[in-house]
Design a protein around this motif. Structure first.
Motif, PDB file in Angstrom:
ATOM      1  N   SER A 186      -4.644 -15.134  18.125  1.00 30.93           N
ATOM      2  CA  SER A 186      -5.247 -14.398  19.461  1.00 30.93           C
ATOM      3  C   SER A 186      -6.618 -14.224  19.355  1.00 30.93           C
ATOM      4  CB  SER A 186      -4.574 -13.324  19.880  1.00 30.93           C
ATOM      5  OG  SER A 186      -4.746 -12.137  19.083  1.00 30.93           O
ATOM      6  N   GLY A 187      -7.229 -13.721  18.237  1.00 31.05           N
ATOM      7  CA  GLY A 187      -8.377 -13.601  17.854  1.00 31.05           C
ATOM      8  C   GLY A 187      -8.754 -12.197  18.434  1.00 31.05           C
ATOM      9  N   LYS A 188      -7.799 -11.463  18.726  1.00 33.34           N
ATOM     10  CA  LYS A 188      -8.147 -10.127  19.367  1.00 33.34           C
ATOM     11  C   LYS A 188      -7.909  -9.211  18.116  1.00 33.34           C
ATOM     12  CE  LYS A 188      -6.679 -10.739  24.291  1.00 33.34           C
ATOM     13  NZ  LYS A 188      -6.297 -12.085  24.282  1.00 33.34           N
ATOM     14  N   LYS A 189      -7.511  -7.807  18.465  1.00 38.20           N
ATOM     15  CA  LYS A 189      -7.428  -6.757  17.462  1.00 38.20           C
ATOM     16  C   LYS A 189      -6.490  -7.361  16.264  1.00 38.20           C
ATOM     17  CE  LYS A 189      -6.244  -1.940  17.154  1.00 38.20           C
ATOM     18  NZ  LYS A 189      -4.962  -1.814  16.392  1.00 38.20           N
ATOM     19  N   LYS A 190      -6.895  -6.956  15.158  1.00 34.47           N
ATOM     20  CA  LYS A 190      -6.118  -7.368  14.210  1.00 34.47           C
ATOM     21  C   LYS A 190      -4.575  -6.513  14.046  1.00 34.47           C
ATOM     22  CE  LYS A 190      -8.303 -10.080  10.592  1.00 34.47           C
ATOM     23  NZ  LYS A 190      -9.490 -10.483  11.530  1.00 34.47           N
ATOM     24  N   VAL A 191      -3.506  -7.090  13.867  1.00 35.85           N
ATOM     25  CA  VAL A 191      -2.188  -6.257  13.837  1.00 35.85           C
ATOM     26  C   VAL A 191      -1.830  -6.989  12.507  1.00 35.85           C
ATOM     27  CG1 VAL A 191       0.107  -6.057  14.702  1.00 35.85           C
ATOM     28  CG2 VAL A 191      -1.689  -6.353  16.179  1.00 35.85           C
ATOM     29  N   TYR A 192      -1.200  -5.832  11.647  1.00 39.31           N
ATOM     30  CA  TYR A 192      -0.802  -6.074  10.331  1.00 39.31           C
ATOM     31  C   TYR A 192       0.530  -6.180  10.108  1.00 39.31           C
ATOM     32  CZ  TYR A 192      -5.899  -5.299   9.348  1.00 39.31           C
ATOM     33  OH  TYR A 192      -7.120  -5.568   9.526  1.00 39.31           O
ATOM     34  N   GLU A 193       1.037  -7.205   9.038  1.00 41.40           N
ATOM     35  CA  GLU A 193       2.489  -7.074   8.719  1.00 41.40           C
ATOM     36  C   GLU A 193       2.742  -5.644   7.917  1.00 41.40           C
ATOM     37  OE1 GLU A 193       4.608  -9.385   9.450  1.00 41.40           O
ATOM     38  OE2 GLU A 193       3.417 -11.154  10.135  1.00 41.40           O
ATOM     39  N   PRO A 194       4.050  -5.333   8.075  1.00 38.11           N
ATOM     40  CA  PRO A 194       4.212  -4.344   7.028  1.00 38.11           C
ATOM     41  C   PRO A 194       3.990  -4.635   5.554  1.00 38.11           C
ATOM     42  CG  PRO A 194       6.259  -5.114   8.206  1.00 38.11           C
ATOM     43  CD  PRO A 194       5.190  -5.745   8.789  1.00 38.11           C
ATOM     44  N   PRO A 195       3.720  -3.539   4.755  1.00 39.33           N
ATOM     45  CA  PRO A 195       3.376  -3.951   3.290  1.00 39.33           C
ATOM     46  C   PRO A 195       4.681  -4.454   2.704  1.00 39.33           C
ATOM     47  CG  PRO A 195       2.768  -1.552   3.791  1.00 39.33           C
ATOM     48  CD  PRO A 195       3.482  -2.225   4.853  1.00 39.33           C
ATOM     49  N   ARG A 196       4.554  -5.337   1.699  1.00 43.07           N
ATOM     50  CA  ARG A 196       5.493  -5.953   0.922  1.00 43.07           C
ATOM     51  C   ARG A 196       5.172  -6.086  -0.568  1.00 43.07           C
ATOM     52  NH1 ARG A 196       7.859 -11.434   2.179  1.00 43.07           N
ATOM     53  NH2 ARG A 196       5.758 -12.105   1.795  1.00 43.07           N
ATOM     54  N   TYR A 197       6.146  -5.787  -1.361  1.00 45.10           N
ATOM     55  CA  TYR A 197       5.770  -5.777  -2.894  1.00 45.10           C
ATOM     56  C   TYR A 197       6.917  -6.556  -3.539  1.00 45.10           C
ATOM     57  CZ  TYR A 197       3.111  -1.850  -1.516  1.00 45.10           C
ATOM     58  OH  TYR A 197       2.491  -0.663  -0.711  1.00 45.10           O
ATOM     59  N   LEU A 198       6.399  -7.368  -4.155  1.00 46.56           N
ATOM     60  CA  LEU A 198       7.382  -8.256  -5.104  1.00 46.56           C
ATOM     61  C   LEU A 198       7.883  -7.632  -6.098  1.00 46.56           C
ATOM     62  CD1 LEU A 198       8.368 -11.359  -5.259  1.00 46.56           C
ATOM     63  CD2 LEU A 198       6.559 -11.545  -7.210  1.00 46.56           C
ATOM     64  N   THR A 199       9.586  -7.671  -5.873  1.00 46.24           N
ATOM     65  CA  THR A 199      10.240  -6.971  -6.918  1.00 46.24           C
ATOM     66  C   THR A 199      10.636  -7.640  -8.400  1.00 46.24           C
ATOM     67  OG1 THR A 199      12.459  -7.773  -6.299  1.00 46.24           O
ATOM     68  CG2 THR A 199      11.565  -5.755  -4.932  1.00 46.24           C
ATOM     69  N   ILE A 200      10.893  -6.860  -9.333  1.00 43.86           N
ATOM     70  CA  ILE A 200      11.273  -7.374 -10.616  1.00 43.86           C
ATOM     71  C   ILE A 200      12.348  -8.532 -10.387  1.00 43.86           C
ATOM     72  CG2 ILE A 200      12.319  -7.179 -12.757  1.00 43.86           C
ATOM     73  CD1 ILE A 200      10.491  -4.268 -12.411  1.00 43.86           C
ATOM     74  N   SER A 201      13.581  -7.958  -9.657  1.00 39.30           N
ATOM     75  CA  SER A 201      14.572  -8.912  -9.539  1.00 39.30           C
ATOM     76  C   SER A 201      14.235 -10.262  -8.843  1.00 39.30           C
ATOM     77  CB  SER A 201      15.654  -8.230  -8.683  1.00 39.30           C
ATOM     78  OG  SER A 201      15.480  -7.635  -7.744  1.00 39.30           O
ATOM     79  N   THR A 202      13.458 -10.213  -7.709  1.00 38.75           N
ATOM     80  CA  THR A 202      12.952 -11.390  -6.990  1.00 38.75           C
ATOM     81  C   THR A 202      12.137 -12.222  -7.985  1.00 38.75           C
ATOM     82  OG1 THR A 202      13.028 -10.184  -5.005  1.00 38.75           O
ATOM     83  CG2 THR A 202      11.768 -12.337  -5.167  1.00 38.75           C
ATOM     84  N   ALA A 203      11.242 -11.599  -8.801  1.00 41.23           N
ATOM     85  CA  ALA A 203      10.258 -12.228  -9.831  1.00 41.23           C
ATOM     86  C   ALA A 203      11.116 -13.108 -10.738  1.00 41.23           C
ATOM     87  CB  ALA A 203       9.214 -11.467 -10.417  1.00 41.23           C
ATOM     88  N   ALA A 204      11.989 -12.372 -11.405  1.00 44.11           N
ATOM     89  CA  ALA A 204      13.051 -13.135 -12.249  1.00 44.11           C
ATOM     90  C   ALA A 204      13.702 -14.020 -11.813  1.00 44.11           C
ATOM     91  CB  ALA A 204      13.929 -11.759 -12.678  1.00 44.11           C
ATOM     92  N   ALA A 205      14.273 -13.977 -10.548  1.00 43.22           N
ATOM     93  CA  ALA A 205      14.778 -15.262  -9.824  1.00 43.22           C
ATOM     94  C   ALA A 205      13.862 -16.208  -9.646  1.00 43.22           C
ATOM     95  CB  ALA A 205      15.513 -14.539  -8.518  1.00 43.22           C
ATOM     96  N   GLN A 206      12.573 -15.905  -9.075  1.00 41.90           N
ATOM     97  CA  GLN A 206      11.833 -17.069  -9.136  1.00 41.90           C
ATOM     98  C   GLN A 206      11.360 -17.890 -10.523  1.00 41.90           C
ATOM     99  OE1 GLN A 206       9.472 -15.327  -5.197  1.00 41.90           O
ATOM    100  NE2 GLN A 206       8.179 -15.726  -6.871  1.00 41.90           N
ATOM    101  N   LEU A 207      11.190 -16.880 -11.514  1.00 46.89           N
ATOM    102  CA  LEU A 207      10.924 -17.398 -12.884  1.00 46.89           C
ATOM    103  C   LEU A 207      12.144 -18.527 -13.055  1.00 46.89           C
ATOM    104  CD1 LEU A 207       9.615 -14.470 -14.899  1.00 46.89           C
ATOM    105  CD2 LEU A 207       8.506 -16.448 -14.371  1.00 46.89           C
ATOM    106  N   ILE A 208      13.240 -18.106 -12.909  1.00 42.97           N
ATOM    107  CA  ILE A 208      14.576 -18.784 -13.281  1.00 42.97           C
ATOM    108  C   ILE A 208      14.343 -20.154 -12.690  1.00 42.97           C
ATOM    109  CG2 ILE A 208      17.005 -19.202 -13.063  1.00 42.97           C
ATOM    110  CD1 ILE A 208      17.182 -16.126 -13.787  1.00 42.97           C
ATOM    111  N   GLU A 209      14.051 -20.114 -11.104  1.00 50.75           N
ATOM    112  CA  GLU A 209      14.201 -21.287 -10.231  1.00 50.75           C
ATOM    113  C   GLU A 209      13.061 -22.122 -10.857  1.00 50.75           C
ATOM    114  OE1 GLU A 209      12.854 -22.078  -5.565  1.00 50.75           O
ATOM    115  OE2 GLU A 209      13.411 -20.166  -6.191  1.00 50.75           O
ATOM    116  N   ILE A 210      11.912 -21.936 -11.243  1.00 54.48           N
ATOM    117  CA  ILE A 210      10.915 -22.777 -11.853  1.00 54.48           C
ATOM    118  C   ILE A 210      11.346 -23.471 -13.200  1.00 54.48           C
ATOM    119  CG2 ILE A 210       8.467 -22.851 -13.012  1.00 54.48           C
ATOM    120  CD1 ILE A 210       8.550 -22.824  -9.884  1.00 54.48           C
ATOM    121  N   GLU A 211      12.140 -22.428 -14.009  1.00 56.67           N
ATOM    122  CA  GLU A 211      12.465 -23.196 -15.139  1.00 56.67           C
ATOM    123  C   GLU A 211      13.589 -24.316 -15.076  1.00 56.67           C
ATOM    124  OE1 GLU A 211      12.981 -24.172 -18.622  1.00 56.67           O
ATOM    125  OE2 GLU A 211      11.799 -22.343 -18.603  1.00 56.67           O
TER     126      GLU A 211
END
Length: 144
Positions: A52-77
């Motif tokens: 829209s180019g209008k006032k910026k609206v922000y997504e709620p903050p998100r933080y990568l968790t250890i459990s998700t990061a571990a799952a992603q590492l396994i997926e790449i392996e």
């Protein structure tokens, strides 16, 4: 060869970067631990507000968790198959280090995918070869 810490980002359906894989592999090859910093999405503008180019609206903050990061590492392996970060790779999950609610757990990546570390911030360490004293210390945090 020199030590390299790595950052692990949120995967999307279409974007699964794995540049960290080679750095972890290199650290392992020279006998070093790897500190993995986990992605933080703060003050990310919504797609609608960008378009829209209008006032910026922000997504709620998100933080990568250890459990998700571990799952992603396994997926790449599973994709790379070079024995760097499979489900049986031992790792240390650290949450809220230095706070009264600090949590440290040591186990396989598979176990870490099933562990709730609670509120952010989270980090992950993939140990290289350990000294007997390091191993003793890690065992105190072993997931049973």
């Amino acid at each position: 060869a020199e030590y390299m810490g790595v950052s692990i980002v949120f995967f999307t359906e279409t974007w699964k970067p794995d540049s960290f894989y080679d750095k972890i592999k290199q650290n392992k090859s020279i006998g070093l631990h790897t500190l993995c910093l986990l992605d933080i999405k703060v003050k990310e503008p919504t797609m609608e507000s960008l378009l829209s180019g209008k006032k910026k609206v922000y997504e709620p903050p998100r933080y990568l968790t250890i459990s998700t990061a571990a799952a992603q590492l396994i997926e790449i392996e599973e994709k790379r198959k070079e024995g760097v970060c499979g489900p049986e790779q031992l790792a240390v999950g650290l949450a809220r280090v230095g706070q009264s609610t600090q949590l440290i757990k040591y186990g396989t990546l598979k176990q870490l995918t099933e562990t709730d570390f609670g509120e952010p911030l989270h980090s992950l360490v993939l140990p290289g070869p350990t000294h007997e004293l390091e191993q003793e210390m890690l065992e105190q945090f072993r997931i049973s």
